[in-house]
Design an enzyme around this catalytic site. Structure first.
Site, PDB file in Angstrom:
ATOM      1  N   TYR A  54       0.853  -1.203   0.000  1.00  0.00           N
ATOM      2  CA  TYR A  54       0.000   0.000   0.000  1.00  0.00           C
ATOM      3  C   TYR A  54       0.875   1.234   0.000  1.00  0.00           C
ATOM      4  O   TYR A  54       1.830   1.313   0.777  1.00  0.00           O
ATOM      5  CB  TYR A  54      -0.926   0.019   1.227  1.00  0.00           C
ATOM      6  N   GLU A  56      -0.554   4.732  -0.591  1.00  0.00           N
ATOM      7  CA  GLU A  56      -1.388   5.923  -0.840  1.00  0.00           C
ATOM      8  C   GLU A  56      -0.565   7.168  -0.571  1.00  0.00           C
ATOM      9  O   GLU A  56       0.162   7.256   0.413  1.00  0.00           O
ATOM     10  CB  GLU A  56      -2.635   5.883   0.037  1.00  0.00           C
ATOM     11  N   ASP A 200      -6.288  14.290 -24.916  1.00  0.00           N
ATOM     12  CA  ASP A 200      -6.210  12.869 -24.595  1.00  0.00           C
ATOM     13  C   ASP A 200      -5.516  12.193 -25.778  1.00  0.00           C
ATOM     14  O   ASP A 200      -6.129  11.974 -26.825  1.00  0.00           O
ATOM     15  CB  ASP A 200      -7.624  12.324 -24.385  1.00  0.00           C
ATOM     16  N   THR A 226      -3.236   6.777 -22.152  1.00  0.00           N
ATOM     17  CA  THR A 226      -3.041   5.435 -21.614  1.00  0.00           C
ATOM     18  C   THR A 226      -1.582   5.084 -21.875  1.00  0.00           C
ATOM     19  O   THR A 226      -0.883   5.788 -22.611  1.00  0.00           O
ATOM     20  CB  THR A 226      -3.937   4.394 -22.309  1.00  0.00           C
ATOM     21  N   LYS A 229      -1.180   1.513 -25.444  1.00  0.00           N
ATOM     22  CA  LYS A 229      -1.492   1.477 -26.885  1.00  0.00           C
ATOM     23  C   LYS A 229      -0.184   1.660 -27.651  1.00  0.00           C
ATOM     24  O   LYS A 229       0.669   0.787 -27.577  1.00  0.00           O
ATOM     25  CB  LYS A 229      -2.541   2.545 -27.207  1.00  0.00           C
ATOM     26  N   ARG A 235      -0.956  -1.911 -19.057  1.00  0.00           N
ATOM     27  CA  ARG A 235      -2.268  -1.254 -19.072  1.00  0.00           C
ATOM     28  C   ARG A 235      -2.313  -0.193 -17.966  1.00  0.00           C
ATOM     29  O   ARG A 235      -2.082  -0.497 -16.795  1.00  0.00           O
ATOM     30  CB  ARG A 235      -3.320  -2.335 -18.821  1.00  0.00           C
TER      31      ARG A 235
HETATM   32  N1  DSN Z   1     -11.343   1.287 -25.606  1.00  0.00           N
HETATM   33  C1  DSN Z   1     -10.222   2.036 -26.150  1.00  0.00           C
HETATM   34  C2  DSN Z   1     -10.105   1.883 -27.611  1.00  0.00           C
HETATM   35  O1  DSN Z   1     -10.291   0.768 -28.075  1.00  0.00           O
HETATM   36  O2  DSN Z   1      -9.799   2.828 -28.315  1.00  0.00           O
HETATM   37  C3  DSN Z   1     -10.285   3.441 -25.774  1.00  0.00           C
HETATM   38  O3  DSN Z   1     -10.382   3.523 -24.407  1.00  0.00           O
END
Ligand code: DSN
Length: 432
Positions: A54, A56, A200, A226, A229, A235
């Site tokens: 933990y 925090e 974003d 994120t 990707k 993730r």
């Molecule tokens: N679900 C993602 C995508 O496939 O683009 C975006 O969060």
């Protein structure tokens, strides 16, 4: 007491399923635009002991003892990430992109205030104001779209809506938009109406990191992403600032003090929207940021773009209708109406041949989101597998064969074997 033998106490049911999933990933052609394959060391870092801890709070300011090592891990992740994007501040704790965006909303807008984002049905994202999401339920969401004739973001519409409605926040970025963004134009609009901009960049972040696409940090106040990707990490989510600033909107912290944006954002992640950070995932983020800083990642980004171009060209030459006519990034959106197919049918049929992608609404779609008129394809994952432009031609030829005869089960079964054989030439995690 006897020490447990992990080989005999292993949960065979779960580990068999994990092996099954690994084989699925190995044997298929992965074209979901938001997916990728991490390096083995990213995978290894994720399955480690900080999951037990933990922590925090933030490095040096935790609510628990024993945080000296995770402090080092998290600081390293922050410092590497700042270097990747030439940022001066970063928060690496968001568990996902949606969590990162939720924190930005919490820091910048009050419930009921107006936000302006790209419509989900035009390529936007759930967390950019969809009525089904916290962002649309708690805030007054307004939308801009793309132009019907070109498929490009309608900046005039964005500006007109902003000037009329004076949103507190303008959101740019998308999950199904294949073109680059005019961040400068958006900043001009934001300055006119006194809005903060959240960019974003979850989808093209890896390409932006290597200077292969426009730099949102030059013009946008806050950037979220994120990490899994095109960044090819575990993730998770991140928030960054190139320039910290005293917020000009008089936004206050919970105690009523005017704070800098970085302080507001830190507070919005923890304790605002999350509890304990996932330090094992943060360790894996640090590993992936280190990989992005290495020279090799630039070659990867360039190959992603060459592959996307080659794939787009191969589809166009077969009469497929690409929204906006092509791509500037790693993905493309195809309107299948001229092929008399729905997105749902295409996705399900290709799935049978182990070619994975997703059905996707196209701008001005006349079908429901469960059916859709389109499919979205991206090349980050197949590029990581080692595929090049010639392979893109092969993959498109396979997809076309199936989509031309979507009910020919014998053809599909044959192609499933071809897919497996093709992908054996591009090994995935051979060490496992
Ligand atoms: N679900 C993602 C995508 O496939 O683009 C975006 O969060």
């Amino acid at each position: 007491m006897k020490v447990a033998d992990l080989t005999t106490t292993k949960d065979a049911i779960v580990f068999d399923l994990l092996r099954k999933e690994l084989n699925r990933q190995r044997n298929g052609i992965e074209l979901i635009a938001s997916e990728n394959f991490t390096s083995l060391q990213v995978l290894q870092a994720m399955g480690t002991c900080p999951t037990n801890k933990y922590a925090e709070g933030y490095p040096g300011k935790r609510y628990y003892g024993g945080c000296e090592v995770v402090d080092e891990i998290e600081t390293l992740a922050i410092e590497r990430l700042k270097k990747v994007f030439n940022a001066t501040w970063a928060n690496v704790q968001p568990h996902s992109g949606a969590q990162a965006n939720a924190a930005v909303f919490l820091a910048c807008v009050k419930p009921g205030e107006k936000v302006l984002g790209l419509d989900l049905s035009m390529g936007g994202h759930l967390t950019h104001g969809s009525p089904a999401n916290f962002s649309g339920k708690n805030f007054q969401a307004l939308f801009y779209g793309v132009k019907k004739e070109t498929g490009l973001v309608d900046y005039d519409h964005l500006e007109a809506t902003a000037v009329k409605e004076k949103p507190k926040m303008i959101i740019c970025g998308a999950s199904a938009y294949s073109r680059d963004w005019d961040y400068k134009r958006i900043r001009e609009v934001a300055d006119k109406v006194g809005a903060v901009i959240m960019a974003d960049i979850a989808h093209p972040a890896g390409l932006i990191a290597k200077g292969l696409m426009n730099d949102p940090f030059e013009h946008c106040h806050i950037v979220t992403s994120t990490t899994h990707k095109t960044l090819r990490g575990p993730r998770g989510g991140i928030i960054m600032l190139r320039h910290d600033f005293e917020n000009p909107w008089g936004i206050k912290d919970p105690k009523g003090n005017i704070r800098t944006m970085s302080q507001l954002l830190d507070l919005a992640v923890f304790p605002g929207t999350q509890g304990g950070p996932l330090e094992h995932v943060i360790a894996a983020k640090a590993v992936s940021f280190g990989e992005i800083l290495a020279d090799d990642f630039e070659n990867y980004g360039k190959q992603v773009m060459r592959n996307a171009q080659a794939m787009a060209k191969a589809f166009v030459s077969r009469g497929y209708n690409l929204i906006s006519g092509g791509t500037d990034n790693h993905l493309m959106l195809i309107d299948l109406r001229n092929k008399n197919l729905t997105g749902k049918k295409a996705q399900e049929t290709l799935d049978k041949a182990h070619i994975t992608l997703n059905k996707n609404a196209v701008p001005f779609d006349d079908k429901s989101p469960f059916v859709t008129s389109g499919i979205r394809l991206g090349v980050p994952a197949v590029t990581t597998r080692g595929m090049n432009e010639v392979d893109m031609e092969t993959v498109v030829a396979m997809i076309d064969k199936i989509l031309m005869k979507p009910d020919d089960e014998k053809l599909i079964a044959g192609l499933r074997e071809d897919v497996k054989e093709l992908m054996m030439g591009f090994p995935l995690y051979p060490e496992l």
